[in-house]
Scaffold this motif. Sequence first.
Motif, PDB file in Angstrom:
ATOM      1  N   ASP A  62      42.069  44.796  45.420  1.00  0.00           N
ATOM      2  CA  ASP A  62      42.198  43.304  46.366  1.00  0.00           C
ATOM      3  C   ASP A  62      40.552  43.025  46.489  1.00  0.00           C
ATOM      4  OD1 ASP A  62      42.287  41.427  48.703  1.00  0.00           O
ATOM      5  OD2 ASP A  62      44.582  41.940  48.451  1.00  0.00           O
ATOM      6  N   ALA A 100      44.204  35.064  55.024  1.00  0.00           N
ATOM      7  CA  ALA A 100      45.093  36.165  55.196  1.00  0.00           C
ATOM      8  C   ALA A 100      44.625  37.289  54.628  1.00  0.00           C
ATOM      9  CB  ALA A 100      46.402  35.756  54.482  1.00  0.00           C
ATOM     10  N   PHE A 103      46.604  40.488  54.686  1.00  0.00           N
ATOM     11  CA  PHE A 103      47.941  40.625  54.011  1.00  0.00           C
ATOM     12  C   PHE A 103      47.914  41.209  52.609  1.00  0.00           C
ATOM     13  CE2 PHE A 103      51.853  38.800  51.870  1.00  0.00           C
ATOM     14  CZ  PHE A 103      52.703  39.476  52.902  1.00  0.00           C
ATOM     15  N   LYS A 106      49.202  40.147  48.103  1.00  0.00           N
ATOM     16  CA  LYS A 106      49.166  38.748  47.828  1.00  0.00           C
ATOM     17  C   LYS A 106      49.364  38.444  46.434  1.00  0.00           C
ATOM     18  CE  LYS A 106      45.170  38.397  49.892  1.00  0.00           C
ATOM     19  NZ  LYS A 106      44.834  39.710  50.701  1.00  0.00           N
ATOM     20  N   GLU A 109      45.632  33.802  46.872  1.00  0.00           N
ATOM     21  CA  GLU A 109      44.315  33.881  48.244  1.00  0.00           C
ATOM     22  C   GLU A 109      44.293  32.753  48.778  1.00  0.00           C
ATOM     23  OE1 GLU A 109      43.010  36.895  48.659  1.00  0.00           O
ATOM     24  OE2 GLU A 109      43.453  37.829  46.906  1.00  0.00           O
TER      25      GLU A 109
END
Length: 194
Positions: A62, A100, A103, A106, A109
């Motif tokens: 991520d 976010a 989170f 995802k 983004e």
Amino acid sequence: MEPNIKEVANRIRALREDMDISAQDMADATGRSLAEYEKQESGEEDLSFTFLYKCADRLGVDVIELLTGENPHLTGYSLTRAGDGLVIRRRAGFEYLHKAPHFRNKLAEPFLVTAPYIPEEQDAPIHLSYHEGQELDLIISGQMRFAYEDHVETLEAGDLVMYDSGRGHGMIAIGGEPCTFLAVVIKPHEAEIR
């Protein structure tokens, strides 16, 4: 919290080396020459969001892990209050506030972006970026000149543009003031969920 460029660059290098990925492979994945890539990986040059996004994609992590060194951990939902988020300052004064960052898995983004009004940019060609997927930009305040390949549009508060972000796109604030917009970068359909 604002990520430190040197720390982010070190994380990219460490992950690349741990995964036995060559610098040339990363240069190819990010659309840069080997020399350009090495300057960014060393932290000598600023890291654009497009560069970070492409690095994260190639490394299978991520983008938040590159920025903070932490894996997003929330599932179900994530609430980020007004003014909160992960601050990312990149590209000639643009400020991105990731809305976010914690989170997990995802599909998109979300960023609150503030583009500064820069008089010198008003008559110059708009720099175009490319990243796989789609993007949706909703203008909240100010005005934006949006370029998509050879098309140019003027957007105002309430206007929304959605586009294939794998093709050349760019924007600048116009009208003498900054432009604030919600940008949602949507990952390609075939992208692996992390």
